[in-house]
Design a protein around this motif. Structure first.
Motif, PDB file in Angstrom:
ATOM      1  N   LEU A 222       0.995  -1.103   0.004  1.00 53.20           N
ATOM      2  CA  LEU A 222      -0.024   0.163   0.001  1.00 53.20           C
ATOM      3  C   LEU A 222       0.711   1.382   0.193  1.00 53.20           C
ATOM      4  N   THR A 223       0.366   2.119  -0.322  1.00 57.16           N
ATOM      5  CA  THR A 223       1.075   3.523  -0.500  1.00 57.16           C
ATOM      6  C   THR A 223       1.799   4.210   0.627  1.00 57.16           C
ATOM      7  N   SER A 224       2.938   4.475   0.270  1.00 54.91           N
ATOM      8  CA  SER A 224       3.813   4.932   1.488  1.00 54.91           C
ATOM      9  C   SER A 224       3.475   6.617   1.665  1.00 54.91           C
ATOM     10  N   PHE A 225       4.003   6.947   2.922  1.00 55.83           N
ATOM     11  CA  PHE A 225       4.017   8.536   3.094  1.00 55.83           C
ATOM     12  C   PHE A 225       5.228   9.230   2.188  1.00 55.83           C
ATOM     13  N   ASN A 226       6.304   8.708   1.955  1.00 59.99           N
ATOM     14  CA  ASN A 226       7.167   9.226   1.075  1.00 59.99           C
ATOM     15  C   ASN A 226       7.901  10.463   1.792  1.00 59.99           C
ATOM     16  N   ILE A 227       7.836  10.372   3.172  1.00 60.83           N
ATOM     17  CA  ILE A 227       8.646  11.329   4.045  1.00 60.83           C
ATOM     18  C   ILE A 227      10.026  11.211   4.061  1.00 60.83           C
ATOM     19  N   THR A 228      10.779  12.251   3.742  1.00 57.67           N
ATOM     20  CA  THR A 228      11.938  12.283   3.428  1.00 57.67           C
ATOM     21  C   THR A 228      12.824  12.175   4.844  1.00 57.67           C
ATOM     22  N   SER A 229      14.070  11.990   4.612  1.00 58.82           N
ATOM     23  CA  SER A 229      15.016  11.888   5.921  1.00 58.82           C
ATOM     24  C   SER A 229      15.166  13.241   6.695  1.00 58.82           C
ATOM     25  N   GLN A 230      15.137  14.376   5.634  1.00 58.05           N
ATOM     26  CA  GLN A 230      15.179  15.778   6.140  1.00 58.05           C
ATOM     27  C   GLN A 230      14.003  15.767   7.009  1.00 58.05           C
ATOM     28  N   GLU A 231      12.831  15.486   6.387  1.00 58.74           N
ATOM     29  CA  GLU A 231      11.659  15.783   7.285  1.00 58.74           C
ATOM     30  C   GLU A 231      11.501  15.053   8.517  1.00 58.74           C
ATOM     31  N   ILE A 232      12.186  13.835   8.641  1.00 61.85           N
ATOM     32  CA  ILE A 232      12.124  13.077   9.937  1.00 61.85           C
ATOM     33  C   ILE A 232      12.958  13.738  10.809  1.00 61.85           C
ATOM     34  N   ASP A 233      14.003  14.214  10.424  1.00 58.54           N
ATOM     35  CA  ASP A 233      14.910  15.126  11.367  1.00 58.54           C
ATOM     36  C   ASP A 233      14.174  16.311  11.570  1.00 58.54           C
ATOM     37  N   LEU A 256       1.091  13.174   5.153  1.00 61.03           N
ATOM     38  CA  LEU A 256       0.391  12.392   5.955  1.00 61.03           C
ATOM     39  C   LEU A 256      -1.232  12.096   5.495  1.00 61.03           C
ATOM     40  N   TYR A 257      -1.772  13.194   5.281  1.00 61.57           N
ATOM     41  CA  TYR A 257      -3.103  13.109   4.765  1.00 61.57           C
ATOM     42  C   TYR A 257      -3.321  12.186   3.351  1.00 61.57           C
ATOM     43  N   ASP A 258      -2.441  12.554   2.469  1.00 61.64           N
ATOM     44  CA  ASP A 258      -2.470  11.846   1.064  1.00 61.64           C
ATOM     45  C   ASP A 258      -2.335  10.498   1.318  1.00 61.64           C
ATOM     46  N   GLY A 259      -1.225  10.218   2.378  1.00 61.29           N
ATOM     47  CA  GLY A 259      -0.960   8.730   2.204  1.00 61.29           C
ATOM     48  C   GLY A 259      -2.165   7.918   3.097  1.00 61.29           C
ATOM     49  N   PHE A 260      -2.473   8.359   4.336  1.00 60.33           N
ATOM     50  CA  PHE A 260      -3.809   7.981   4.860  1.00 60.33           C
ATOM     51  C   PHE A 260      -5.110   7.771   3.830  1.00 60.33           C
ATOM     52  N   ARG A 261      -5.346   8.694   3.267  1.00 60.86           N
ATOM     53  CA  ARG A 261      -6.486   8.752   2.221  1.00 60.86           C
ATOM     54  C   ARG A 261      -6.417   7.747   1.070  1.00 60.86           C
ATOM     55  N   LYS A 262      -5.090   7.802   0.464  1.00 63.26           N
ATOM     56  CA  LYS A 262      -4.893   6.792  -0.782  1.00 63.26           C
ATOM     57  C   LYS A 262      -4.920   5.444  -0.108  1.00 63.26           C
ATOM     58  N   ARG A 263      -4.383   5.118   0.903  1.00 66.91           N
ATOM     59  CA  ARG A 263      -4.472   3.789   1.684  1.00 66.91           C
ATOM     60  C   ARG A 263      -5.728   3.511   1.845  1.00 66.91           C
ATOM     61  N   GLY A 264      -6.570   4.244   2.278  1.00 65.81           N
ATOM     62  CA  GLY A 264      -8.009   3.871   2.458  1.00 65.81           C
ATOM     63  C   GLY A 264      -8.630   3.381   1.473  1.00 65.81           C
ATOM     64  N   GLU A 289       0.720   0.430   7.575  1.00 64.65           N
ATOM     65  CA  GLU A 289      -0.401   0.874   8.570  1.00 64.65           C
ATOM     66  C   GLU A 289      -0.166   0.140  10.059  1.00 64.65           C
ATOM     67  N   THR A 290      -0.252   0.767  10.894  1.00 64.59           N
ATOM     68  CA  THR A 290      -0.236   0.020  12.237  1.00 64.59           C
ATOM     69  C   THR A 290      -1.356  -0.835  12.603  1.00 64.59           C
ATOM     70  N   PRO A 291      -1.195  -1.795  13.694  1.00 64.41           N
ATOM     71  CA  PRO A 291      -2.371  -2.400  14.138  1.00 64.41           C
ATOM     72  C   PRO A 291      -3.756  -1.497  14.804  1.00 64.41           C
ATOM     73  N   LEU A 292      -3.427  -0.115  15.022  1.00 65.73           N
ATOM     74  CA  LEU A 292      -4.380   0.778  15.375  1.00 65.73           C
ATOM     75  C   LEU A 292      -4.929   1.483  14.122  1.00 65.73           C
ATOM     76  N   SER A 293      -4.995   0.660  13.068  1.00 65.98           N
ATOM     77  CA  SER A 293      -5.445   1.533  11.904  1.00 65.98           C
ATOM     78  C   SER A 293      -6.763   1.024  11.415  1.00 65.98           C
ATOM     79  N   ASN A 294      -7.566   1.441  10.543  1.00 67.71           N
ATOM     80  CA  ASN A 294      -8.681   1.059   9.934  1.00 67.71           C
ATOM     81  C   ASN A 294      -8.502   0.088   8.884  1.00 67.71           C
ATOM     82  N   THR A 295      -7.380   0.120   8.423  1.00 67.12           N
ATOM     83  CA  THR A 295      -6.976  -0.895   7.491  1.00 67.12           C
ATOM     84  C   THR A 295      -6.779  -2.006   8.104  1.00 67.12           C
ATOM     85  N   TYR A 296      -6.155  -2.165   9.393  1.00 67.81           N
ATOM     86  CA  TYR A 296      -6.108  -3.627   9.982  1.00 67.81           C
ATOM     87  C   TYR A 296      -7.503  -3.900  10.421  1.00 67.81           C
TER      88      TYR A 296
END
Length: 363
Positions: A222-233, A256-264, A289-296
């Protein structure tokens, strides 16, 4: 003097109590949101899924507050925080496995692994061919009968055939639209595979083990967030003066918004096209997605069981990136598959760990 010390002590305890109460309220609100978010469709309300990422920090914060309150003998407040902890119990039962694992030499064995395009995630200097060779060595140690990979990095049939030969698999299928692939010691029904692609998320195929029977296999990424290492920093507080905080924060929230929506939306399609429940079926891959997700929740509602919770052990962390304690790779099964063991293989080279399930087919 003694009176002044008493006043200072009183002020300290008052401040400590106030901070604990504030933290307790925040944790309680977060716990309630964690309990609700798995039941909120992410295609319609994407930001609700954020609370699924916060489960473990909230859980440990709750335990910390309870411990401090017990030391302080604030028993009424402890009761309140225990109620908060009770709200987190369903999430704990999705996130931590209390089962025992048994060796099962007669079982079939399937591995799912996001290889990350065979990019050298740890050292970032080595050639992809070297990473592939190490992957082949890992497969030879684990000895799976079926290997499913995501972000395969295999551009054509020849590269897939070459990898199949190296890992000792007679059959293979590469889906170039999703960059997922399956390698198997047993025959793959290519005709069934070509008729059941799941958009760009993955595919469904049939594996025929002959003596053990046939089963459907769904491989997903399923679609990734594609968050960069600089954004994680930036998220971790390592911010540079030259960066515009507002624009970076907006960019992260949008991803985050696009990733959650697309995976839904992807799950809407996947759930509608899962194999019927009269055939043994395994669904595996990188769900992001984590176990605390609607996908799960939707996978459970579709009649599938999380094999890690069934026969795994501990936290089962599968993501090796800089966001800790994430389990986002799964092997699901229906009632016609009986798992006997689940392992997370501690392995380098990708930002994911391989997951392996031993299982039997109900005949």
């Amino acid at each position: 003097m003694a009176e002044k010390n008493k006043k200072r002590k009183g002020c300290f305890y008052t401040l400590k109590t106030f901070l604990l109460v504030c933290l307790g309220i925040i944790v309680t609100i977060g716990a309630v949101c964690c309990a609700i978010c798995p039941h909120v469709p992410t295609a319609d309300f994407p930001y609700a899924a954020l609370f699924g990422l916060a489960f473990w920090p909230l859980f440990f914060a709750d335990m910390f507050v309870i411990a401090v309150l017990l030391i302080s003998r604030s028993y009424r407040a402890v009761i309140f925080m225990l109620l908060s902890a009770a709200v987190l119990v369903p999430g704990l039962l999705r996130s931590y496995s209390f089962s025992s694992r048994a060796r099962d030499d007669d079982a079939l064995k399937i591995m799912s692994y996001n290889v990350g395009d065979f990019w050298d995630y740890d050292q970032k200097t080595r050639d992809k061919e070297i990473v592939k060779e190490e992957f082949c060595e890992m497969v030879s140690v684990e000895k799976p009968d079926i290997v499913c990979i995501q972000e395969a990095g295999l551009r054509n049939d020849a590269s897939a055939r070459s990898l199949a030969e190296k890992i000792g698999m007679r059959y293979y299928y590469l889906d170039v639209s999703s960059y997922n692939a399956v390698f198997s010691k047993y025959e793959i029904d290519i005709a069934a595979t070509n008729n059941t692609r799941l958009n760009n998320s993955g595919f469904t195929t049939i594996i025929d083990t002959k003596h053990n029977g046939r089963f459907a296999l769904v491989v997903l990424h399923l679609t990734s967030f594609n968050i960069t290492s600089q954004e994680i920093d930036y998220i971790n507080g390592d911010r540079q003066d030259t960066i515009d905080d507002r624009s970076v924060a907006k960019g992260i929230l949008k991803k985050l918004y696009d990733g959650f929506r697309k995976r839904g939306e992807e799950m809407n399609h996947v759930v509608k096209n899962l194999p019927k429940d009269d055939i043994p079926c395994i669904v595996c891959g990188d769900f992001n997605e984590t176990p605390l997700s609607n996908t799960y929740t939707r996978m459970r509602n579709a009649g599938f069981k999380d094999s890690f919770i069934e026969v795994g052990k501990g936290l089962g962390v599968t993501y090796r990136g800089r966001i800790p304690l994430l389990r986002i790779d799964y092997i699901w099964h229906n009632d016609l598959i009986v798992p006997s063991r689940f392992d997370v293989v501690k392995y380098k080279n990708s930002d994911h760990n391989p997951v392996v399930m031993s299982f039997h087919i109900v005949r």
